[in-house]
Every structure is written in C-alpha cells, then in structure tokens.
Design an enzyme around this catalytic site. Structure first.
Site, PDB file in Angstrom:
ATOM      1  N   GLY A  88       0.823  -1.193   0.000  1.00 50.02           N
ATOM      2  CA  GLY A  88       0.000   0.000   0.000  1.00 50.02           C
ATOM      3  C   GLY A  88       0.860   1.246   0.000  1.00 50.02           C
ATOM      4  O   GLY A  88       2.050   1.187   0.307  1.00 50.02           O
ATOM      5  N   ARG A  90       2.117   5.114  -1.935  1.00 51.25           N
ATOM      6  CA  ARG A  90       2.605   5.516  -3.252  1.00 51.25           C
ATOM      7  C   ARG A  90       4.122   5.380  -3.312  1.00 51.25           C
ATOM      8  O   ARG A  90       4.649   4.313  -3.061  1.00 51.25           O
ATOM      9  CB  ARG A  90       2.060   6.899  -3.591  1.00 51.25           C
ATOM     10  CG  ARG A  90       0.577   6.710  -3.885  1.00 51.25           C
ATOM     11  CD  ARG A  90      -0.319   7.899  -4.119  1.00 51.25           C
ATOM     12  NE  ARG A  90       0.125   9.024  -4.872  1.00 51.25           N
ATOM     13  CZ  ARG A  90      -0.697   9.998  -5.284  1.00 51.25           C
ATOM     14  NH1 ARG A  90      -2.001   9.901  -5.059  1.00 51.25           N
ATOM     15  NH2 ARG A  90      -0.248  11.037  -5.918  1.00 51.25           N
ATOM     16  N   TRP A  93      11.439   6.341  -0.874  1.00 51.74           N
ATOM     17  CA  TRP A  93      12.844   6.054  -1.114  1.00 51.74           C
ATOM     18  C   TRP A  93      13.379   5.234   0.058  1.00 51.74           C
ATOM     19  O   TRP A  93      12.962   5.436   1.207  1.00 51.74           O
ATOM     20  CB  TRP A  93      13.640   7.363  -1.222  1.00 51.74           C
ATOM     21  CG  TRP A  93      15.129   7.161  -1.327  1.00 51.74           C
ATOM     22  CD1 TRP A  93      15.845   6.879  -2.448  1.00 51.74           C
ATOM     23  CD2 TRP A  93      16.078   7.225  -0.252  1.00 51.74           C
ATOM     24  NE1 TRP A  93      17.182   6.744  -2.142  1.00 51.74           N
ATOM     25  CE2 TRP A  93      17.354   6.955  -0.798  1.00 51.74           C
ATOM     26  CE3 TRP A  93      15.973   7.466   1.122  1.00 51.74           C
ATOM     27  CZ2 TRP A  93      18.521   6.929  -0.029  1.00 51.74           C
ATOM     28  CZ3 TRP A  93      17.130   7.441   1.890  1.00 51.74           C
ATOM     29  CH2 TRP A  93      18.394   7.180   1.318  1.00 51.74           C
ATOM     30  N   LEU A 161       5.039   4.008   6.212  1.00 50.30           N
ATOM     31  CA  LEU A 161       4.519   2.643   6.265  1.00 50.30           C
ATOM     32  C   LEU A 161       3.945   2.225   4.923  1.00 50.30           C
ATOM     33  O   LEU A 161       3.390   3.043   4.202  1.00 50.30           O
ATOM     34  CB  LEU A 161       3.366   2.559   7.274  1.00 50.30           C
ATOM     35  CG  LEU A 161       3.708   2.461   8.740  1.00 50.30           C
ATOM     36  CD1 LEU A 161       3.630   3.816   9.362  1.00 50.30           C
ATOM     37  CD2 LEU A 161       2.745   1.520   9.417  1.00 50.30           C
ATOM     38  N   GLY A 162       4.034   0.957   4.629  1.00 49.47           N
ATOM     39  CA  GLY A 162       3.380   0.376   3.467  1.00 49.47           C
ATOM     40  C   GLY A 162       3.278  -1.118   3.709  1.00 49.47           C
ATOM     41  O   GLY A 162       4.271  -1.766   4.023  1.00 49.47           O
ATOM     42  N   GLY A 173       6.275  -3.230   5.464  1.00 50.82           N
ATOM     43  CA  GLY A 173       6.269  -2.765   6.852  1.00 50.82           C
ATOM     44  C   GLY A 173       6.567  -1.295   6.977  1.00 50.82           C
ATOM     45  O   GLY A 173       5.816  -0.475   6.473  1.00 50.82           O
ATOM     46  N   LEU A 174       7.701  -0.976   7.605  1.00 56.82           N
ATOM     47  CA  LEU A 174       7.957   0.434   7.903  1.00 56.82           C
ATOM     48  C   LEU A 174       9.422   0.761   7.686  1.00 56.82           C
ATOM     49  O   LEU A 174      10.301  -0.105   7.723  1.00 56.82           O
ATOM     50  CB  LEU A 174       7.554   0.748   9.345  1.00 56.82           C
ATOM     51  CG  LEU A 174       8.361   0.070  10.445  1.00 56.82           C
ATOM     52  CD1 LEU A 174       9.512   0.973  10.922  1.00 56.82           C
ATOM     53  CD2 LEU A 174       7.460  -0.277  11.609  1.00 56.82           C
ATOM     54  N   CYS A 191       5.243   9.708  -0.923  1.00 51.93           N
ATOM     55  CA  CYS A 191       3.919   9.263  -0.495  1.00 51.93           C
ATOM     56  C   CYS A 191       2.796  10.059  -1.167  1.00 51.93           C
ATOM     57  O   CYS A 191       1.655  10.020  -0.723  1.00 51.93           O
ATOM     58  CB  CYS A 191       3.757   9.318   1.027  1.00 51.93           C
ATOM     59  SG  CYS A 191       5.015   8.385   1.893  1.00 51.93           S
TER      60      CYS A 191
END
Lengths: 252, 130
Positions: A88, A90, A93, A161-162, A173-174, A191
């Site tokens: 999840g 956008r 880096w 986070l994603g 994760g993060l 993001c």
C-alpha cells in the site's frame, strides 16, 4: 477514519494469531528485490504454517519503490530506477542509514488492518520519542510518524509505512529515517504528499543517530505493540487531508 | 455496525453474495465485501477488480483492495464467470465503506459452483457480530 478508533477487540490483547515468540532476523544491507523475494517466500511459508512469525530488520541500498497508486508526477526526476511493488501507499525512497522493519506476522482473525497499522505507528512513536524527539506523533488523515511544524519548518515525516496482507499474513512494513541522506526525497513527491517534508532522527536531534542505536529499541517496541503491552493511544497533533485519496477516475 | 442482510451468504474471507448458498449455482449473483471487513480495513482508497469474462475460483484471490496504507487480497466466494463489474466504485471508493451490502457491490458472477458459504447467523457467530 485514520485516527485511532475503538479496536474490535481489547487493545491490550495480542494482534498475532500465534503466542510463540517472534523470530528476529538481522539481515544487514540487502538489495530491495532480493529482500522482497525473501519476504514473499516467508509470507507463503507462514501462511502454510511451516514457520512462525518473523521480524526482519535491514537496510536497502538506495532505491525508489512505488505502490500501484503512484502518479506519474510523483516519480523521480533524476533518472534513478524505480521498483514497482505490491504494498500500500505511493512512492518512497529507501537507502542506507534508514532502518527498515518487515514483520511477517499471521494476524488474529478477523484481520484488523487499521489496528495493525496503528500498532506499528505506536511502536515507532515510542522508539522515536525515547531517542529524544519528544513531540513525534500522528497527523489525522495521514499514515506514518510525523514531527510537528515549528516557526521554521513544516510538518515532516520521519517514518513511513506500506503493508501487504495475504492470507492473513503481513509483509512489507515500515522505514525509519536515522542518519540517511534526504537528497533523494527531493526528486519525488514522497507518499504523494506535496505540502509536507521528510526528516531524519539525526536532523531532528542535531547528532548522529545510527540504525544500530535504534534497532533494539524498535524491536522491543514492535514486540510490545503487537502483544498489546504497548497500547495504541492518540498522539495526533494535527489533521490534514490525504491528497492521495481524491477518488477521481482520472486518478487511476 | 451495519446489520448483515439475512438473505445473503457469507464466506470465511469476508465476502458476500446476494442469495442463499442453495440458490447460487446456475444463477448470477452480486459479490461484495462485508461490513466486518470494511470496518477493519479502514477507508478504501483503491480497488483492483476482475474483468468481465474472467473466471474466478471460490476461495482464490480475484482482486485487491487498498486501505490505510495496506493492500489486501479480495477472494472470490463462488466459482464462475464475471458478467459485470461495478465501475461506479472507481469514481468514489468510499461507497464500499458507506454501503458495503448495497451500492458498494463489486462484481457479478454467473455461478457454476458455490464455495464454502455461511448464513448471516453463522457468519455473525463466527465473527462476534451482535
């Protein structure tokens, strides 16, 4: 909707399906794609019950990664490669000096995505505050961990986070900026948010805060937050619309 | 919590069809995700749905939804062929959260075989819904 809301089960309960200890794996600096393949393999094994819950700690060599909703205008202008990924969020880096944590966890059913994300944020907030950034918190409407604006600077993000959840098992994760360069964020709309900035622990504290210094505190905080010993609470200091949620068909 | 429509059937993966399990085979059913799922997903910001003509298999992934910085799989509750897709959700994904059992439907399937499905009462029981 993104602020901590009433959890569906007691906040002091573990969100993990298993009570066995979390296996901690320190991987060092790992190429993004290699780590992604490892995560996918581990998530599959975890879903099949072949292994227990894992927590991967690592750094990536410099790379951009883009979730599906990344807009062409978010992408880098410096010609560096972008890996299109299945998490999840956008574009972001990763690079050395940034601590990355990938929990491969089987979540208790019914899977509560909001609660899981808020627990990860809670762990990062506890870690960041313990190291000296006392006012880090949440911005309602935006995920991640933020340092509030002051007279000189805008709101800025210190951790992103994603997540992906497949068969009840988490991956991705993060990432927490420790002493990495911020140069590469200058070439993207991180993001998809263009009215705020990005920062590192070192930049905030005016001293070198290394990945090594925050790794163990982050592991402890993640373990506690997943177990429900560190309870999610409201650290919201501001509210802002998430510009990535404009649901126009042209947005696809 | 939105109450569960009594005449729908529910999968373990939190999808619904708008008929009973017995009536599903041979008929065309609407598919969506339940209020149990939407409340735990948070605000849906993106969905990738199967296309008309696609074959879907019960209990297998057939799409994705993104919410709260997280991508989750969408599972088919039945086996069959997709005959329609609710394109309106792409204009405003919030309808999936605000009306999961109605205007937030996702796609239609001509069913060859129903997957393992529960009644509203069984699904409520399994998920602690009052």
């Amino acid at each position: 909707m993104t602020a901590p809301r009433q959890p569906f089960f007691p906040a002091d309960r573990s969100i993990r399906a298993s009570e066995n200890p979390l296996e901690i794996r320190h991987l060092g600096v790992v190429d993004y794609r290699e780590a992604w393949e490892l995560q996918a393999a581990l998530a599959q094994q975890r879903a099949a019950g072949e292994i227990g819950d894992q927590l991967l700690l690592l750094e990536h060599p410099s790379v951009y990664t883009a979730g599906k909703r990344t807009q062409p205008s978010d992408r880098p202008t410096n010609g560096l490669p972008v890996v299109d990924v299945d998490r999840g969020g956008r574009i972001t880096w990763h690079g050395e000096g940034q601590l990355v944590a990938y929990p491969i966890i089987k979540l208790a059913d019914p899977v509560d995505v909001v609660d899981y994300v808020r627990r990860l944020e809670e762990a990062v907030i506890a870690t960041v505050r313990a190291v000296g950034v006392d006012n880090a918190g949440r911005i309602d409407g935006r995920s991640g961990v933020w340092v509030p604006a002051d007279d000189h600077r805008r709101d800025r993000k210190v951790a992103a986070l994603g997540i992906r959840i497949t068969r009840g098992v988490t991956m991705h994760g993060l990432s927490l900026n420790c002493d990495n360069t911020l140069e590469h964020y200058g070439h993207i709309v991180a993001c998809g948010i263009d009215d705020a900035d990005v920062t590192t622990l070192s930049a905030e504290l005016g001293r070198d805060v290394t990945v090594a210094e925050v790794t163990d505190p982050l592991i402890d905080a993640l373990r506690a937050a997943l177990a429900g010993e560190l309870v999610v609470s409201d650290h919201t200091f501001a509210s802002a619309p998430d510009p990535t949620k404009i649901p126009a068909r042209s947005d696809l | 919590m939105t109450s569960l429509p009594e005449n729908y059937s529910y999968s373990e993966d939190h999808e619904w069809i708008d008929t009973t399990a017995d009536a599903a085979a041979g008929s065309t059913v609407k598919v969506g995700i339940t209020s149990v799922a939407t409340e735990r997903l948070g605000e849906v910001v993106y969905a990738e749905l199967p296309e008309v003509g696609d074959a879907v298999t019960a209990s297998e992934p057939c799409g994705e939804v993104e919410s709260t910085k997280s991508v989750s799989d969408l599972f088919a509750p039945v086996t069959g062929t997709v005959t329609a897709v609710n394109d309106a959700v792409h204009d405003d994904y919030s309808v999936i959260n605000s009306d999961p059992f109605g205007d937030g439907w996702l796609f239609e399937v001509e069913v060859t075989e129903a997957g393992p499905l529960m009644t509203a009462a069984e699904y409520a029981e399994a998920n602690g819904v009052a």
